[in-house]
Scaffold this motif. Sequence first.
Motif, PDB file in Angstrom:
ATOM      1  N   MET A 147      44.378 -14.856  -9.766  1.00 17.24           N
ATOM      2  CA  MET A 147      43.238 -14.470  -8.931  1.00 17.24           C
ATOM      3  C   MET A 147      42.320 -13.487  -9.663  1.00 17.24           C
ATOM      4  N   GLY A 169      39.004 -21.104   1.954  1.00 15.26           N
ATOM      5  CA  GLY A 169      39.547 -20.701   0.659  1.00 15.26           C
ATOM      6  C   GLY A 169      40.932 -21.301   0.426  1.00 15.26           C
ATOM      7  N   THR A 170      41.703 -21.396   1.485  1.00 17.32           N
ATOM      8  CA  THR A 170      43.057 -21.946   1.372  1.00 17.32           C
ATOM      9  C   THR A 170      43.006 -23.377   0.839  1.00 17.32           C
ATOM     10  N   ASN A 183      43.629  -9.179  -2.966  1.00 19.91           N
ATOM     11  CA  ASN A 183      43.167  -8.879  -1.615  1.00 19.91           C
ATOM     12  C   ASN A 183      43.832  -7.654  -1.001  1.00 19.91           C
ATOM     13  N   ASP A 221      42.129 -23.366  -2.892  1.00 15.39           N
ATOM     14  CA  ASP A 221      43.274 -23.013  -3.742  1.00 15.39           C
ATOM     15  C   ASP A 221      44.226 -24.205  -3.898  1.00 15.39           C
ATOM     16  N   GLN A 262      38.035 -12.871  -2.933  1.00 14.87           N
ATOM     17  CA  GLN A 262      37.732 -11.456  -2.683  1.00 14.87           C
ATOM     18  C   GLN A 262      36.735 -10.888  -3.693  1.00 14.87           C
ATOM     19  N   HIS A 274      33.726 -16.587   4.674  1.00 11.70           N
ATOM     20  CA  HIS A 274      33.836 -15.546   5.712  1.00 11.70           C
ATOM     21  C   HIS A 274      34.153 -14.155   5.175  1.00 11.70           C
TER      22      HIS A 274
HETATM   23  N1  PLP Z   1      42.497 -16.076  -1.228  1.00  7.78           N
HETATM   24  C1  PLP Z   1      42.348 -14.764  -1.000  1.00  7.78           C
HETATM   25  C2  PLP Z   1      42.459 -13.798  -2.136  1.00  7.78           C
HETATM   26  C3  PLP Z   1      42.088 -14.294   0.291  1.00  7.78           C
HETATM   27  O1  PLP Z   1      41.953 -12.986   0.516  1.00  7.78           O
HETATM   28  C4  PLP Z   1      41.991 -15.241   1.344  1.00  7.78           C
HETATM   29  C5  PLP Z   1      41.757 -14.808   2.740  1.00  7.78           C
HETATM   30  O2  PLP Z   1      42.276 -13.812   3.182  1.00  7.78           O
HETATM   31  C6  PLP Z   1      42.155 -16.597   1.047  1.00  7.78           C
HETATM   32  C7  PLP Z   1      42.406 -16.975  -0.252  1.00  7.78           C
HETATM   33  C8  PLP Z   1      42.082 -17.644   2.085  1.00  7.78           C
HETATM   34  O3  PLP Z   1      40.764 -17.891   2.474  1.00  7.78           O
HETATM   35  P1  PLP Z   1      40.480 -18.630   3.874  1.00  7.78           P
HETATM   36  O4  PLP Z   1      40.752 -17.607   4.937  1.00  7.78           O
HETATM   37  O5  PLP Z   1      39.050 -19.029   3.821  1.00  7.78           O
HETATM   38  O6  PLP Z   1      41.408 -19.776   3.936  1.00  7.78           O
END
Ligand code: PLP
Length: 375
Positions: free
Chosen positions: A145, A69-70, A149, A73, A177, A199
């Motif tokens: 978002m 996810g990082t 989270n 983004d 999320q 995940h």
């Molecule tokens: N964005 C949100 C809202 C998240 O909760 C998370 C993970 O905790 C991420 C991005 C990052 O995702 P990843 O762990 O797959 O990099």
Amino acid sequence: MHYLDYAATTPVPRAVAETMAEALTEGFGNPSSQYSLGRQARDRLERDRRVIAGALGCKPEQLFFTSCGTEGDNWAIRAALHQNRRVGRHIVTTAVEHSAVLQCLKALEREGYSVTYLKPDGQGRIAASQVAEALREDTALVSVMLVNNETGARFPVEEIAALLHDRPALLHTDAVQAFLKVPFTAASLGADYITLSAHKIGGPKGVGALFAGGRAKVPQPLLYGGGQEAGTRPGTEATAQVAGFARAVQLRLERREEIDAHIRDLNGYARERLAAIPDLRFIGAGDAPHILSVSLSGYPSQNIVSDLDAKGIFISAGSACHRGRASHVLTAMGLDKRTAAGTVRISFGPETTREDVDALAEALEEHRRVRFPML
Ligand code: PLP
């Protein structure tokens, strides 16, 4: 063990692990190879893409696999700014985004971009009107978002998309999320970029996807190399991770209504049980049923987490990414210090049971009884 931290990560169901094992040991070909083993891996990858695209309600060619996810983004933000480089260097976001967005924007500020951070109300909510007020002629990107989270607050991405309809600013939403937890599709949201991560829904760590559609063009790559992912993301595709992601999506879709009802039930049950604990306060709007944020005002959350850990109960102090630092989300919501310090996040998944909630409620109650609050 009582695992109540599904917003941090989720267990991988055996069926997902088996699919991944098969992809690793049998269907291990490189999707770029020209012989049949490679072609099978390519077919498998494209089938998996169709599964996830189907769940998001988009075309497969609008979905690009990422490492997490990082990455999604960071990629969406950089791609939008590249596409809109002639519009300007102003970005609108919220003060409560995940650090994957906030730290990327901090880096962009150092590169000369200016960023407006919208503050949530005391419930952790953001209104579309705040975005409307923050927009400028040179706003190139809005990144908001879908579900927070830490608090589970759901943001009005659809309304923000409508606002941007006749504006050049592109819209990114981090739906990590939200995916398969709250109802939405790519079309219903109207965002140009949507970030997903496997995940949080029973898939493996280390794989995600980025939707680029709407007004977004094929995204400018972050990395340069081979021609994978339509030339946008080089690197041999993580076929086993992707297979696990797609299998997790499938499993969730097959039992979607049942899982949603189960999680709503757990949320209601947990609220009932926890409300009986003196001094316990519910934090935030609590829109998304899988996340419950509560505070034992004055009882430091790190101590709560470690006391519960000793009993085999796993919850999180704010977000798992903080590691002891004051939560930027709770701070932005204007919570007083004692309440913020005592806030923990409880989050549910398909495997959570009422017994897990009972164990949690008893442990929190005991913590309050045997520990002293800070001054
Ligand atoms: N964005 C949100 C809202 C998240 O909760 C998370 C993970 O905790 C991420 C991005 C990052 O995702 P990843 O762990 O797959 O990099």
